[in-house]
Enzyme design. Structure first.
Site, PDB file in Angstrom:
ATOM      1  CG  ASP A  82     -70.216 -68.218  -0.451  1.00 14.92           C
ATOM      2  OD1 ASP A  82     -70.555 -67.497  -1.197  1.00 14.92           O
ATOM      3  OD2 ASP A  82     -70.483 -69.166   0.194  1.00 14.92           O
ATOM      4  CG  ASP A 104     -74.073 -60.951   2.276  1.00 14.25           C
ATOM      5  OD1 ASP A 104     -74.814 -60.011   1.970  1.00 14.25           O
ATOM      6  OD2 ASP A 104     -74.403 -62.121   2.696  1.00 14.25           O
ATOM      7  CD  GLU A 134     -76.778 -62.078  -0.429  1.00 11.75           C
ATOM      8  OE1 GLU A 134     -75.730 -62.636  -0.554  1.00 11.75           O
ATOM      9  OE2 GLU A 134     -77.800 -62.268   0.477  1.00 11.75           O
ATOM     10  CG  HIS A 178     -77.909 -69.562   1.868  1.00 15.83           C
ATOM     11  ND1 HIS A 178     -77.934 -68.305   2.466  1.00 15.83           N
ATOM     12  CD2 HIS A 178     -77.173 -69.690   0.875  1.00 15.83           C
ATOM     13  CE1 HIS A 178     -77.250 -67.744   1.710  1.00 15.83           C
ATOM     14  NE2 HIS A 178     -76.777 -68.316   0.771  1.00 15.83           N
ATOM     15  N   GLY A 179     -79.115 -73.720   2.190  1.00  7.90           N
ATOM     16  CA  GLY A 179     -79.421 -75.116   3.072  1.00  7.90           C
ATOM     17  C   GLY A 179     -80.447 -75.655   2.151  1.00  7.90           C
ATOM     18  N   GLY A 209     -77.745 -71.113  -3.138  1.00  8.19           N
ATOM     19  CA  GLY A 209     -79.101 -72.058  -2.465  1.00  8.19           C
ATOM     20  C   GLY A 209     -79.076 -73.026  -3.666  1.00  8.19           C
ATOM     21  N   GLY A 210     -78.035 -73.443  -4.244  1.00  2.00           N
ATOM     22  CA  GLY A 210     -78.146 -74.527  -5.252  1.00  2.00           C
ATOM     23  C   GLY A 210     -78.417 -75.930  -4.871  1.00  2.00           C
ATOM     24  CG  ASN A 230     -73.011 -69.662  -4.611  1.00  2.00           C
ATOM     25  OD1 ASN A 230     -72.578 -69.204  -5.797  1.00  2.00           O
ATOM     26  ND2 ASN A 230     -72.616 -68.854  -3.734  1.00  2.00           N
ATOM     27  CB  THR A 233     -76.389 -77.547   1.786  1.00  2.00           C
ATOM     28  OG1 THR A 233     -76.479 -76.528   2.462  1.00  2.00           O
ATOM     29  CG2 THR A 233     -76.960 -78.650   2.874  1.00  2.00           C
TER      30      THR A 233
HETATM   31 ZN   LIG Z   1     -74.784 -67.990  -0.178  1.00  2.00          ZN
END
Ligand SMILES: [Zn+2]
Length: 279
Positions: A82, A104, A134, A178-179, A209-210, A230, A233
């Site tokens: 990742d 990335d 990305e 994200h988060g 950021g799922g 993804n 968190t």
């Molecule tokens: Zn990510």
């Protein structure tokens, strides 16, 4: 069975109008819990090693764990890097047995992102490893990576990128972060549609950021062609809640089994949501 490439499971997702979850693993307990969830649901799974786990020296350790878990299973399992930080890191992962690497380059100028991603693809594809790229840095912090690029990618940027790079999967920023989300995110599905219309064969689209996305937003994203989502968190929080719930126990196996069940519950719900059949 042996690990499979990312392309293989995302082709499966395309054929089934589904998405495959990429769960981040930080230790053996989390990896094993995720695999048990995939077994219960009988669905493919992507186990991802991120920069945080690599910083604490777990790249090859977690690679061994995932290979062992996959060998015990009849399900397709992908070992994925990742947010790969450099060409050198992606090569180290390929050597450690990863079957998919993300590079990335979203913080680089577009031309440089294309050049670097091409280099990664040349090495990875030579040995059957898939590559995710990305575009348009995803805001929010994950594993110490703080995205500060534009909130959304532009169609022109995606077009230039996919014409220059033969990438297997592409993470795009369409209003995701994200988060955990502080307010309800608005994903730009019109933008996704425009991206998918660029070519007959666009790379498989990935949503980072799922964690914390509403179920109906996730279902819409899948209907619009997102094939990998993804989740980091929510898995970490479930594990930590499991530990907290059993902190007073003097039996280590109590905490292992409770933390495991917390992680499994979140993972099974995600797998069901991502692979639900719609009529
Ligand atoms: Zn990510």
């Amino acid at each position: 069975m042996p690990l499979v490439s990312l392309k293989e499971v995302l082709d499966w997702a395309e054929a089934h109008n589904a998405a495959v979850p990429a769960f981040n693993i930080d230790n053996i307990d989390i990896a094993q819990s995720l695999m048990l969830a995939a077994e219960e649901e009988q669905k493919p799974v992507i186990l991802a090693v991120g920069q945080g786990a690599i910083r604490v020296g777990r790249l090859d350790l977690l690679a061994s764990v995932v290979k062992t878990l996959a060998a015990r299973s009849a399900l397709p399992v992908v070992l994925h890097l990742d947010h790969g930080a450099s060409f050198e890191q992606t090569v180290a992962c390929i050597r450690a047995g990863f079957t998919s690497v993300m590079f990335d380059g979203s913080s680089l100028p577009l031309r440089e992102n294309i050049e670097q991603t091409r280099l990664v693809i040349k090495a990875a594809h030579a040995v059957g490893v898939s590559v995710e790229a990305e575009l348009g840095a995803i805001p929010g912090a994950e594993d110490g990576i703080v995205g500060n690029g534009p909130a959304k990618v532009s169609v022109a940027e995606v077009e230039a990128f996919i014409n220059g790079v033969d990438v297997d999967a592409l993470a795009v920023s369409i209003g995701n972060a994200h988060g955990l989300y502080k307010s309800e995110p608005k994903l730009d599905f019109e933008l996704l549609r425009s991206i998918r219309k660029l070519k007959a064969q666009v790379p498989h689209l990935v949503l980072h950021g799922g964690s914390g996305l509403q179920d109906k937003v996730v279902r819409s994203a899948i209907q619009e062609g997102v094939r990998k989502i993804n989740v980091a968190t929510e898995i970490r929080l479930a594990y930590l809640e499991g530990l907290r719930a059993t902190m007073d126990s003097r039996d280590i196996y109590t905490y292992i089994s409770v933390a495991r069940s917390f992680v499994m519950n979140v993972a099974k719900a995600k797998i069901q949501l991502f692979t639900a059949e719609e009529n």
